[in-house]
Design a protein around this motif. Structure first.
Motif, PDB file in Angstrom:
ATOM      1  N   HIS A 129       0.841  -1.210   0.000  1.00 49.49           N
ATOM      2  CA  HIS A 129       0.000   0.000   0.000  1.00 49.49           C
ATOM      3  C   HIS A 129       0.872   1.256   0.000  1.00 49.49           C
ATOM      4  O   HIS A 129       0.603   2.211  -0.727  1.00 49.49           O
ATOM      5  CB  HIS A 129      -0.928   0.004   1.225  1.00 49.49           C
ATOM      6  CG  HIS A 129      -2.213  -0.732   0.992  1.00 49.49           C
ATOM      7  ND1 HIS A 129      -3.386  -0.103   0.678  1.00 49.49           N
ATOM      8  CD2 HIS A 129      -2.504  -2.054   1.005  1.00 49.49           C
ATOM      9  CE1 HIS A 129      -4.351  -1.006   0.522  1.00 49.49           C
ATOM     10  NE2 HIS A 129      -3.843  -2.203   0.711  1.00 49.49           N
ATOM     11  N   ARG A 130       1.922   1.264   0.827  1.00 45.78           N
ATOM     12  CA  ARG A 130       2.829   2.425   0.852  1.00 45.78           C
ATOM     13  C   ARG A 130       3.448   2.646  -0.522  1.00 45.78           C
ATOM     14  O   ARG A 130       3.559   3.767  -0.999  1.00 45.78           O
ATOM     15  CB  ARG A 130       3.940   2.218   1.893  1.00 45.78           C
ATOM     16  CG  ARG A 130       3.553   2.646   3.304  1.00 45.78           C
ATOM     17  CD  ARG A 130       4.789   2.751   4.197  1.00 45.78           C
ATOM     18  NE  ARG A 130       5.579   1.525   4.231  1.00 45.78           N
ATOM     19  CZ  ARG A 130       5.334   0.499   5.060  1.00 45.78           C
ATOM     20  NH1 ARG A 130       4.328   0.558   5.920  1.00 45.78           N
ATOM     21  NH2 ARG A 130       6.088  -0.587   5.033  1.00 45.78           N
ATOM     22  N   TYR A 132       2.222   1.829  -3.432  1.00 49.76           N
ATOM     23  CA  TYR A 132       1.205   2.380  -4.345  1.00 49.76           C
ATOM     24  C   TYR A 132       1.161   3.900  -4.211  1.00 49.76           C
ATOM     25  O   TYR A 132       1.180   4.634  -5.210  1.00 49.76           O
ATOM     26  CB  TYR A 132      -0.179   1.803  -4.044  1.00 49.76           C
ATOM     27  CG  TYR A 132      -0.612   0.714  -5.003  1.00 49.76           C
ATOM     28  CD1 TYR A 132      -0.982   1.020  -6.310  1.00 49.76           C
ATOM     29  CD2 TYR A 132      -0.657  -0.604  -4.610  1.00 49.76           C
ATOM     30  CE1 TYR A 132      -1.393   0.018  -7.189  1.00 49.76           C
ATOM     31  CE2 TYR A 132      -1.060  -1.610  -5.478  1.00 49.76           C
ATOM     32  CZ  TYR A 132      -1.429  -1.297  -6.763  1.00 49.76           C
ATOM     33  OH  TYR A 132      -1.819  -2.279  -7.628  1.00 49.76           O
ATOM     34  N   ALA A 133       1.079   4.356  -2.961  1.00 45.47           N
ATOM     35  CA  ALA A 133       0.983   5.804  -2.734  1.00 45.47           C
ATOM     36  C   ALA A 133       2.226   6.500  -3.281  1.00 45.47           C
ATOM     37  O   ALA A 133       2.132   7.528  -3.966  1.00 45.47           O
ATOM     38  CB  ALA A 133       0.803   6.089  -1.241  1.00 45.47           C
ATOM     39  N   ARG A 137       2.682   9.055  -6.832  1.00 44.25           N
ATOM     40  CA  ARG A 137       3.216  10.417  -6.767  1.00 44.25           C
ATOM     41  C   ARG A 137       4.490  10.568  -7.590  1.00 44.25           C
ATOM     42  O   ARG A 137       4.667  11.538  -8.305  1.00 44.25           O
ATOM     43  CB  ARG A 137       3.532  10.787  -5.312  1.00 44.25           C
ATOM     44  CG  ARG A 137       2.353  11.333  -4.518  1.00 44.25           C
ATOM     45  CD  ARG A 137       2.835  11.975  -3.230  1.00 44.25           C
ATOM     46  NE  ARG A 137       3.841  11.145  -2.561  1.00 44.25           N
ATOM     47  CZ  ARG A 137       3.562  10.245  -1.613  1.00 44.25           C
ATOM     48  NH1 ARG A 137       2.317  10.066  -1.215  1.00 44.25           N
ATOM     49  NH2 ARG A 137       4.525   9.531  -1.067  1.00 44.25           N
TER      50      ARG A 137
ATOM     51  N   TYR B 132      -5.032   7.341  -6.710  1.00 40.57           N
ATOM     52  CA  TYR B 132      -4.267   6.140  -6.337  1.00 40.57           C
ATOM     53  C   TYR B 132      -3.561   6.359  -4.999  1.00 40.57           C
ATOM     54  O   TYR B 132      -3.617   5.513  -4.102  1.00 40.57           O
ATOM     55  CB  TYR B 132      -3.220   5.800  -7.406  1.00 40.57           C
ATOM     56  CG  TYR B 132      -3.622   4.664  -8.319  1.00 40.57           C
ATOM     57  CD1 TYR B 132      -3.606   3.354  -7.879  1.00 40.57           C
ATOM     58  CD2 TYR B 132      -3.995   4.906  -9.633  1.00 40.57           C
ATOM     59  CE1 TYR B 132      -3.960   2.308  -8.720  1.00 40.57           C
ATOM     60  CE2 TYR B 132      -4.356   3.874 -10.489  1.00 40.57           C
ATOM     61  CZ  TYR B 132      -4.340   2.575 -10.023  1.00 40.57           C
ATOM     62  OH  TYR B 132      -4.696   1.545 -10.846  1.00 40.57           O
ATOM     63  N   ALA B 133      -2.871   7.513  -4.899  1.00 36.26           N
ATOM     64  CA  ALA B 133      -2.124   7.782  -3.673  1.00 36.26           C
ATOM     65  C   ALA B 133      -3.083   7.845  -2.484  1.00 36.26           C
ATOM     66  O   ALA B 133      -2.823   7.265  -1.428  1.00 36.26           O
ATOM     67  CB  ALA B 133      -1.331   9.085  -3.826  1.00 36.26           C
ATOM     68  N   ALA B 136      -4.720   4.323  -1.641  1.00 38.16           N
ATOM     69  CA  ALA B 136      -3.750   3.396  -1.028  1.00 38.16           C
ATOM     70  C   ALA B 136      -3.580   3.710   0.462  1.00 38.16           C
ATOM     71  O   ALA B 136      -3.394   2.803   1.275  1.00 38.16           O
ATOM     72  CB  ALA B 136      -2.409   3.479  -1.743  1.00 38.16           C
ATOM     73  N   ARG B 137      -3.662   5.000   0.812  1.00 32.57           N
ATOM     74  CA  ARG B 137      -3.530   5.381   2.226  1.00 32.57           C
ATOM     75  C   ARG B 137      -4.826   5.163   2.993  1.00 32.57           C
ATOM     76  O   ARG B 137      -4.826   4.643   4.104  1.00 32.57           O
ATOM     77  CB  ARG B 137      -3.144   6.859   2.333  1.00 32.57           C
ATOM     78  CG  ARG B 137      -1.650   7.136   2.249  1.00 32.57           C
ATOM     79  CD  ARG B 137      -1.353   8.559   2.693  1.00 32.57           C
ATOM     80  NE  ARG B 137      -2.297   9.520   2.111  1.00 32.57           N
ATOM     81  CZ  ARG B 137      -2.087  10.178   0.975  1.00 32.57           C
ATOM     82  NH1 ARG B 137      -0.972   9.999   0.308  1.00 32.57           N
ATOM     83  NH2 ARG B 137      -2.981  11.023   0.516  1.00 32.57           N
TER      84      ARG B 137
END
Lengths: 482, 482
Positions: A129-130, A132-133, A137, B132-133, B136-137
């Motif tokens: 998940h981290r 992806y974020a 970006r 997306y960012a 994901a968080r």
């Protein structure tokens, strides 16, 4: 290759004989590696190799700082044996029944013993998940428009090439095609090299999804007998293909599903040579290759292929997350045909997810994670073996998986696992009945259990209650008390 | 339905007659809506409906604050005409040639006129990356392990149900299956309702990817003639299926590819009724439904289906990003069969990407974006029509697309677009030759152009040079000067 056994194989064979003959008892410590080397005038590395082979055969276990020990007897329960298979290819018709089994097994409250899914706590979900974020970006152009022709991410392909060093590679970057899952990979490869009506050689027992693929593509399955430890019989394959008529060979050399067998290198080499000589494309599912339960990452058949005949398929669903939906094929000389199938099957593959996977593989975290995961799976498989040994009928045979985390069980002849499945479901228990691993309906007294979850008291109790249903020893006592 | 034309249809017909007869000249302003309503004793909404129909037929255009005007003559170039098709179904064999065309067309430096891809600057790429960012968080459990059975995100399905209100819905949530792309959706539906060797009715000309799907699944194609404005002939389909033998009907009712035709509601209703009565499942690709070039979101055939016979397939590749790789099927009574195919074709669909799409659709940004995008595509298509009209041979016929952003061109009989394709490529020009839209090799004097990019001077010049290759008027003059 010489037929003469190598030194380490000779030593391993002798020690196995001592164990079988009761000269070395269960739980007993074996002579130290140093001592064996001295006594037998062998190098230390030869002795270590012999020990590893014994470990892989489930006969001994290493204990840190203490040496090697004969494994306890319950681990040495009889194993299932290779069975002879029908001579003719046959159409497949298992999908309807299988869907019912898997859907029922996925209902809330049902013990997670059917689908081969890992427990969440074993997977690096937070790290993904981290990533992806971060990737969303840091790479702001990934979702831009573009032809599927250019959607595969070079960064991911680079990581796969790097990882292929452990598979007897490096495989050339040009061979790789990124797809949505290992399932999709198998699908594309089959479509690339077969036409409806063709015959495909499969393992017996075979992974049910492979059989479903044949069913839906109108292909016939030819069952090839398998050794529960060493996989598909190359001799049987040789015999079955001597008159042509087999369009492809579909198998899991490393951690076959359901047997958990692992083909020795020599067998892989012979299979690669035979299929190349006969022009039979090989579709190899290596999804459990990274989840071997021995010491070394086993090579795939692909490593022994000199002609581009083998299509290697895999994904990270079993070790990172089943939700990523990224797999790959290294398609050898079939690359163009497989890429075409990919285009017309689903187009490209999400580039942002590809980059997340690439960065995870690059980070080095993956190898630490895999080591830890293999340890967990090994413990879970062993605990499951022990539970089955405890609760199932005395004559039950239990596989000794070399890779992966499913367990194949053979019950006494008269027990019909298909018939008893409904009863199990009513008690919120699930498993996959053995006959679904065979187009000819073999293995009706067998079943497959998922060991993807830590062996909690709940799971142990589920196995106990399954034992009851199958008429197990303790089970009978339990029933008497109840 | 009564065969009597409705009031607005009657008015539209009269006005079209005045335009065709030269009573109303190109560029001329039509009487105002208010005046027409007064004079004809019709309601304002009836007149507006008539104007919309004329707009959709490309005869008039609305100018803000000024009313309706007869469109310039160059927009009224002759259109391609429906052609008769072979009586018998035939196997498809276009894939090899098509791959070559698309690969060559995707090379750097080649004018982007072949694949139907939109320009990046038209798409909400940055917004999707931000989502997306954020997703994901905010949703840390999306990538957790789970059965594919449960991978479809209820939040996305909810948004699709909401959007289906504009498609004659709401469609029931239970009908939806989330897949990797519209291509995958078509694939799964075909596999769910056909077997190798079956015959599938397709549009003529048909989207090449649909033909490739038939090719790879061993299905035969039966070409049904199409009207360039109103799509597949229901009469021809009725005739072709009167003796059975057609396993499915595969079509794009809204914005067929390549014609850009749009089936009127009445025709959709008749098609839905006919296929239901004859038990022929319909597989409908609605990927251009949101990209109609008229005023109202056209309904799919699915909206007229009362029996669950129509499988509606779509994705957001043409309007949000081709890299998302999320599509869906609303599969009616075939839901279970399609879901099974999904399981064994690629398993589930990435839940994190599903949530990104769900949040984008929920945000409301999507409708503003789609309005803007339709305006762009409309302008781009018109500019392309004008350029082709200017540069291609005088007898060229140009389609008048009602949805989507591809343009179908019919050149004079003797021009072979397949033969000239190599020449075009050498000059870094590309297009898709017409014969690839037909299993029987019809349309050798036709081609399809992608209008997904703003009509830059570079693209205009590419069309000019294509005109040269086809022996166009200005082109000849150019050649004379050069």
């Amino acid at each position: 290759m010489s037929a003469e056994p190598l030194r380490y194989e000779k030593l391993a064979g002798e020690l196995a004989g001592l164990i079988a003959g009761g000269v070395l008892n269960q739980g007993e410590r074996l002579p130290s590696v140093r001592r064996l080397a001295q006594e037998r005038r062998l190098s230390v590395s030869t002795v270590v190799q012999a020990m590893r082979q014994l470990e892989e055969r489930g006969l001994v276990e290493a204990r840190p700082q203490s040496g090697y020990f004969v494994r306890p007897a319950q681990m040495q329960r009889s194993e299932p044996q290779a069975r002879s298979t029908p001579d003719s290819p046959m159409p497949v018709d298992i999908s309807e029944r299988l869907v019912h089994v898997l859907e029922a097994g996925a209902r809330p409250g049902v013990a997670p013993l059917s689908a081969a899914l890992p427990a969440n706590e074993l997977l690096p979900i937070a790290a993904l998940h981290r990533l992806y974020a971060g990737v969303a970006r840091r790479h702001p152009h990934l979702l831009e428009s573009g032809s599927h022709v250019h959607m595969d991410q070079p960064a991911l392909v680079r990581q796969l090439v790097r990882r292929s060093l452990a598979w007897g590679g490096p495989l050339p970057a040009e061979e790789f095609i990124i797809v949505n899952s290992c399932t999709e990979a198998l699908n594309l490869c089959l479509r690339a090299v077969t036409r409806p009506g063709d015959t495909v050689a499969v393992e017996s027992p075979a992974y049910y999804l492979m059989l479903q693929l044949l069913e839906t593509l109108g292909l016939k399955a030819l069952e090839i007998p398998c050794d529960p430890r060493t996989g598909m019989s190359v001799e049987a394959l040789e015999l079955a293909t001597r008159n042509g008529g087999v369009a492809a060979c579909l198998l899991v050399a490393n951690g076959s599903n359901p047997l958990g067998s692992l083909m020795p290198d020599d067998k892989k080499r012979r299979l690669a040579t035979l299929t190349a000589a006969r022009g039979i494309p090989v579709i190899e599912d290596d999804i459990y290759g990274d989840l071997h339960l021995g010491n070394d990452r086993p090579w795939p058949v692909k490593a022994f292929d000199k002609t581009g005949n083998v299509m290697l398929c895999s994904s990270f669903s079993k070790c990172l997350s089943p939700s990523l939906r990224i797999g790959f094929v290294a398609a050898g000389r079939h690359r163009r045909a497989v890429a075409l199938q990919k285009t017309i099957t689903s187009g490209g593959t999400n580039p942002l997810t590809q980059m997340v996977l690439a960065e995870y593989l690059e980070s080095g975290a993956v190898d630490r994670h895999l080591r830890q995961l293999r340890r967990c799976y090994r413990l879970q498989v062993e605990a499951m073996q022990a539970a089955v040994s405890r609760y199932f009928p005395a004559a039950t045979r239990i596989a000794q998986p070399q890779a992966g985390y499913v367990l194949w069980i053979e019950l006494p002849e008269h027990i019909d696992t298909t018939q008893l499945h409904a009863k199990a479901l009513r008690e919120r228990l699930s498993y996959v009945p053995g006959e679904l691993f065979s187009p000819s309906g073999m293995y009706r007294n067998c079943l497959r259990l998922n060991c993807g979850n830590p062996h909690t008291p709940e799971i142990d109790d589920a196995i106990r209650r399954l034992g009851l249903i199958f008429g197990g020893g303790e089970a009978v006592a339990e029933a008497g008390r109840g």
